[in-house]
Design an enzyme around this catalytic site. Structure first.
Site, PDB file in Angstrom:
ATOM      1  N   GLY A  21       0.708  15.481  -4.314  1.00 41.54           N
ATOM      2  CA  GLY A  21       1.535  14.294  -4.429  1.00 41.54           C
ATOM      3  C   GLY A  21       0.824  13.080  -3.884  1.00 41.54           C
ATOM      4  CG  ASP A  62       7.437   5.778   3.926  1.00 44.87           C
ATOM      5  OD1 ASP A  62       6.373   6.049   3.351  1.00 44.87           O
ATOM      6  OD2 ASP A  62       8.474   5.494   3.320  1.00 44.87           O
ATOM      7  N   GLY A  95       1.439  10.021  -1.309  1.00 45.89           N
ATOM      8  CA  GLY A  95       2.292   9.424  -0.296  1.00 45.89           C
ATOM      9  C   GLY A  95       1.903   7.984  -0.094  1.00 45.89           C
ATOM     10  CE  LYS A 132      -0.519  11.008   3.443  1.00 43.09           C
ATOM     11  NZ  LYS A 132       0.810  11.426   3.387  1.00 43.09           N
TER      12      LYS A 132
END
Ligand SMILES: *[C@@H]1O[C@H](CO)[C@@H](O)[C@H](O)[C@H]1NC(C)=O
Ligand SMILES: *[C@@H]1O[C@H](CO)[C@@H](O)[C@H](O)[C@H]1NC(C)=O
Ligand SMILES: *[C@@H]1O[C@H](CO)[C@@H](O)[C@H](O)[C@H]1NC(C)=O
Ligand SMILES: *[C@@H]1O[C@H](CO)[C@@H](O)[C@H](O)[C@H]1NC(C)=O
Ligand SMILES: *[C@@H]1O[C@H](CO)[C@@H](O)[C@H](O)[C@H]1NC(C)=O
Ligand SMILES: *[C@@H]1O[C@H](CO)[C@@H](O)[C@H](O)[C@H]1NC(C)=O
Ligand SMILES: *[C@@H]1O[C@H](CO)[C@@H](O)[C@H](O)[C@H]1NC(C)=O
Ligand SMILES: *[C@@H]1O[C@H](CO)[C@@H](O)[C@H](O)[C@H]1NC(C)=O
Ligand SMILES: *[C@@H]1O[C@H](CO)[C@@H](O)[C@H](O)[C@H]1NC(C)=O
Ligand SMILES: *[C@@H]1O[C@H](CO)[C@@H](O)[C@H](O)[C@H]1NC(C)=O
Ligand SMILES: *[C@@H]1O[C@H](CO)[C@@H](O)[C@H](O)[C@H]1NC(C)=O
Length: 859
Positions: A549, A667, A551, A570
């Protein structure tokens, strides 16, 4: 010169030459041989880009003829030989495609000297092409040049040279794979004494064998470099270009090599003298230059096990062999004469090997800056250094262990052989087992303390404790990212603490994980540093297929470490405004935040501008994956949803209040709530805002980081943030979990947002209509109404009126709390028009709730 190819004379000329050639022999400059054609001695096939040439040659000072392939440069470098066992004595050898379709070489008397020897073809109409890689490929005439339908290729039958593009299989089922055999001498290509191949055990490594004895090894592959090659350990790994592929269906992996500069002419060759050369063509000086040479003639420590078992070889000043601490030469007379082959033996038998023993358990001694011993047995289950050490201590046959990133936990159950000093070995640490009395550290320290107490008294103790406290407070930096200069003292005494007896060790050890290093209690694992290359390997080079995904701070990829551990990587996109040092410190701080409702940070990687964070991998993806999908939301019954809500609240409370850092997430949203195998929620991306925004504790920022729909009014509009802005996001999230729909999915309807919709229903006493139909019947209405009420409190316009997470937690946990009345949220209805203005250029974006917006808001 321009040639008019439409000119009939030209066409005739060309086609007649072509016809002539195909009838008799091969033309120069052709790269394919077909049925009926012949390559005679003197003719050659030349690859399309004129890099390689195939034909008959004689080695220097020899008249014998061999069919071979060589680099077509001024200094011919033979990379492959066909008839190395059967030389041709005259200049009348010939290469043909045999009637059965095989490649065959005949001598002048028409007797067969070599054949590709493929037993069965689908058709005997075959052809062979010399490719630009140097690979000579036999396939059916129709599929020539394709990758499929290959019957035979020289890359699968190499002689003494490894070329870029070759694939060397690695599979523990195959065992040692000796692909390359040296020439017998400089002018005799027949097979010599030395072979080179891959040893698949414990992190595959390259080995040179002399007959069956090992002569040199590269050290274990850690998915980026071979750890025992000193020139490889500095992270010029990308220049180095080796790669081990993912296992295929037969669990076979392949080593390949790609030069960093594709136009370089490179080869790895095992010389007849038993040395592996890496050579590169230098066009300016017209010579082949040696880039690497192993075993290095100037470093005898590269010779396999020169010093025998349990000894280290050091070549830094002059050659010397030293027994490991706790060991002594097995044959002292021979040893002192410089015959080290007998190696060393233990001075004191291990406690765990004694039958009568009731003494203290064994411990481990650390070594740094060494080439790890050979013959490790890979042990997969331990996921960090401590666990690895405990596994080793629990099994008496384990002699030593190391935890190497990219390999995992390595253990040695056989004698420790071929240990040598390496100038740069990064932070590789290696621990071997010793009887406790051979270890320094713990005992001496406690004696020292007793003496101090008795002599100087309690006062001094206080000072000592104070000093110790200061020492412990001293921030520990991360190990340098590139290769660490090697330490002088390569002795770190490590003692695994345990009060239990050796027999009960394995059971008891899980409780006591404290470890002493030189007498100082330290929190062992620092945040591990991952190598960029190993992360690239783990994530298939950050391929789209591995992408989990996107982010707000970068894309997330799924990866698998060679040990099998799954990770999420990440890749931070934007450059943080911090320097490297603060960045590291920040990550270390964040890594110390541990809570069952926070995703665990496993490590990081910083190389140049590339910054990455490595997290535990969550098999159930994220909350939005389930919550907003009609089929998958079935898995989330009301019990599960409630426990997810509580989990998020607990994680958030920890961030806000209980951790030392007081982190404001900024967030929080459904896609940032990850779910583990048992659907426990784990907050991810915490601390990101802190990393990216610096150490702001002030309530104002010029950068607004967050996601529309989850952002509190004061944050979105004025850039003001506080723990209460997280509470707002939590409220939105809670309402989403209850109604099973995205906040943004309300945009097109009369209710402009989930919040106004919820408020309207709540106000009309129809709050239960908000509840997701799939759970409406199974939930307890009281609990549900309480949750909705809490949600309404959290999304109030004024930060002051919103409860803190501590209060939310209290409300969630009490049976029948007295709840204050929420005020009408007006901002949500107002905001939708702002949103619409802001994101006016595409419905695609509007419909995606994962959208994270970073906008600059003027002060
Ligand atoms: C070939 O012979 C010459 C003269 O005897 C010698 O100098 C040279 O080293 C030889 N080359 C090889 C590869 O043996
Ligand atoms: C190919 O094989 C067939 C029999 O299978 C044989 O008749 C034919 O002569 C062969 N072709 C060549 C070129 O040898
Ligand atoms: C060819 O055969 C003759 C006689 O059998 C023999 O003397 C000669 O050495 C052979 N040549 C080759 C190249 O094998
Ligand atoms: C060809 O292969 C067979 C088995 O596949 C083997 O017995 C034979 O020796 C090989 N012949 C040559 C010339 O390599
Ligand atoms: C092989 O294929 C080429 C082109 O595809 C064709 O020109 C040639 O005639 C074929 N050769 C044989 C022996 O079939
Ligand atoms: C190969 O081994 C043999 C005996 O095993 C030895 O006589 C010979 O010198 C060796 N050759 C090389 C090049 O080391
Ligand atoms: C795996 O092994 C089987 C049987 O040996 C073979 O047919 C298959 O081609 C192999 N797969 C790969 C990818 O090499
Ligand atoms: C290692 O690198 C240094 C300089 O970078 C070079 O001088 C040395 O020859 C290299 N050693 C090997 C074995 O290639
Ligand atoms: C070296 O020591 C070993 C072990 O003691 C012995 O077997 C061997 O003969 C010795 N070699 C020489 C050359 O002395
Ligand atoms: C235990 O056995 C070792 C030899 O294995 C011996 O040296 C030691 O004295 C024994 N200790 C006791 C307490 O019997
Ligand atoms: C200890 O390790 C050896 C070798 O790996 C293994 O065979 C044995 O089962 C292990 N013992 C225990 C108790 O785990």
């Amino acid at each position: 010169m321009e040639t008019n190819i439409n000119n009939p004379v030209f066409v005739l000329l060309v086609s007649s030459i072509f016809l002539l050639c195909s009838l008799v022999r091969i033309c120069d400059g052709v790269d394919i041989i077909r049925q009926g054609q012949t390559v005679r001695d003197g003719d050659t096939l030349i690859s399309e880009a004129e890099i390689f040439e195939l034909g008959f040659f004689s080695p220097e000072n020899s008249t014998l003829r061999f069919l071979g392939i060589w680099y077509k440069v001024d200094v011919k470098a033979v990379v492959w030989v066909a008839n190395r066992n059967n030389p041709i004595s005259g200049n009348d050898g010939a290469l043909r495609i045999g009637v059965d379709g095989n490649l065959v070489v005949f001598d002048g008397n028409n007797s067969l000297v070599w054949s590709s020897n493929v037993s069965r073809f689908s058709s005997n109409n075959t052809a062979a092409i010399l490719q630009n890689s140097g690979n000579f490929v036999l396939s059916s005439n129709e599929s020539i040049g394709d990758t499929h339908g290959v019957h035979w290729q020289s890359f699968s039958h190499p002689t003494d040279t490894f070329l870029p593009g070759m694939r060397v299989p690695v599979n523990s089922a195959i065992g040692e794979y000796r692909a390359f055999t040296a020439w017998k001498s400089a002018n005799d290509p027949s097979p010599g004494n030395y072979t080179v191949g891959v040893d698949p055990h414990g992190g595959p490594q390259i080995i040179i064998w002399d007959h069956i004895k090992r002569r040199w090894r590269s050290g274990q592959w850690n998915s980026v470099i071979f750890t025992g090659v000193s020139n490889m350990s500095n992270i010029a790994s990308f220049l180095y270009g080796f790669k081990l592929s993912q296992p295929d269906e037969n669990r076979t992996q392949y080593f390949t090599y790609n030069p960093s500069n594709p136009s370089d002419l490179l080869r790895f060759r095992v010389g007849w003298d038993g040395r592996e050369h890496q050579l590169r063509w230098n066009e300016d000086e017209k010579k082949w230059e040696d880039l690497q040479l192993h075993p290095d003639p100037t470093n005898r420590c590269e010779l396999y096990n020169l010093c025998g078992k349990y000894a280290t070889c050091d070549n830094s000043n002059s050659l010397s062999c030293n027994c490991l601490k706790g060991f002594r030469p097995k044959f002292p007379d021979q040893w002192s004469r410089g015959n080290w082959s007998g190696g060393c033996e233990r001075k004191i038998e291990l406690q765990c090997q004694r039958t009568n023993g009731t003494g203290e358990p064994d411990g481990f001694k650390g070594l740094k800056c060494i080439k790890l011993p050979d013959l490790s047995n890979l042990f997969l289950s331990a996921s960090n250094l401590d666990a690895c050490g405990r596994s080793c201590l629990g099994n008496c046959s384990c002699n030593a262990y190391a935890f190497v990133s990219g390999i995992g936990c390595m253990m040695w159950t056989e004698d420790l052989v071929d240990i040598s000093h390496l100038d740069q070995s990064g932070s590789l640490e290696f621990f071997y087992r010793l009887h406790h009395s051979e270890l320094d550290g713990r005992r001496k320290i406690s004696k020292l303390v007793i003496i101090i107490i008795s002599l100087v008294g309690a006062c001094s103790l206080m000072v000592a404790l104070w000093l110790l406290w200061i020492y412990k407070k001293k921030p520990k930096g991360l190990p340098a990212v590139s290769s660490m200069p090697c330490c002088k003292d390569n002795d770190i005494a490590v003692l695994v603490q345990s009060k239990s007896k050796s027999k009960e060790l394995s059971a008891d050890l899980s409780v006591s994980s404290g470890i002493l290093i030189d007498g100082n209690q330290v929190n062992r694992p620092e945040l591990p540093i991952f190598n960029l290359g190993s992360l690239a390997a783990a994530t298939n080079n950050f391929s789209e297929g591995n992408r989990l995904g996107q982010g707000g701070f970068g894309a997330v990829y799924k990866g698998e470490l060679p040990g099998g551990q799954e990770i999420a990587v990440k890749r931070l996109s934007a450059k943080s405004c911090q320097g490297l040092e603060e960045f590291k410190n920040e990550i270390i701080l964040i890594a110390k935040l541990q809570h069952r409702n926070l995703v665990r940070l496993l490590g990081c990687s910083i190389q140049g501008d590339e910054k990455m964070l490595i997290y535990e991998y969550m098999p159930n993806k994220s909350l939005d994956y389930f919550l907003f999908n009609e089929a998958r939301k079935e898995k989330l019954d009301w019990r599960t949803r409630l426990s997810i809500i509580e989990g998020i609240a607990r994680g958030l409370l920890y961030l806000h209040r209980d951790s030392r850092l007081r982190i404001i997430h900024r967030d929080l949203k459904a896609s940032n709530i990850l779910l583990d195998g048992e659907m426990n929620p784990k907050i991810s991306d915490f601390g990101m805002a802190r990393i990216f925004g610096g150490n702001q504790h002030e309530a104002n920022t010029v950068r607004v980081v967050g996601t529309y729909g989850y952002m509190s009014p004061e944050y979105a509009m004025e850039g003001l943030f506080s723990v209460k802005s997280d509470v707002y996001s939590f409220g939105v999230l809670l309402l989403e979990i209850i109604c099973g729909r995205r906040n943004t999915s309300f945009r097109s309807m009369e209710h402009t947002s989930l919040i106004t919709y919820a408020w309207d229903l709540w106000n009309e006493d129809k709050a239960m209509d908000l509840v997701d139909p799939s759970i409406r019947d199974s939930c307890s209405p009281n609990e549900m109404l309480k949750c909705i009420h809490i949600g309404m409190l959290c999304v109030q316009d004024s930060a002051m009126h919103r409860p803190t997470m501590a209060a939310v937690m209290l409300l969630l946990e009490s049976e029948t709390p007295t709840l204050p009345m929420p005020r009408q949220p007006s901002y949500a209805s107002m905001r939708s028009s702002i949103d619409a203005d802001f994101i006016s250029d595409g419905h695609e974006i509007v419909s995606s709730n994962n959208l994270t917006v970073t906008m600059v808001v003027g002060r």
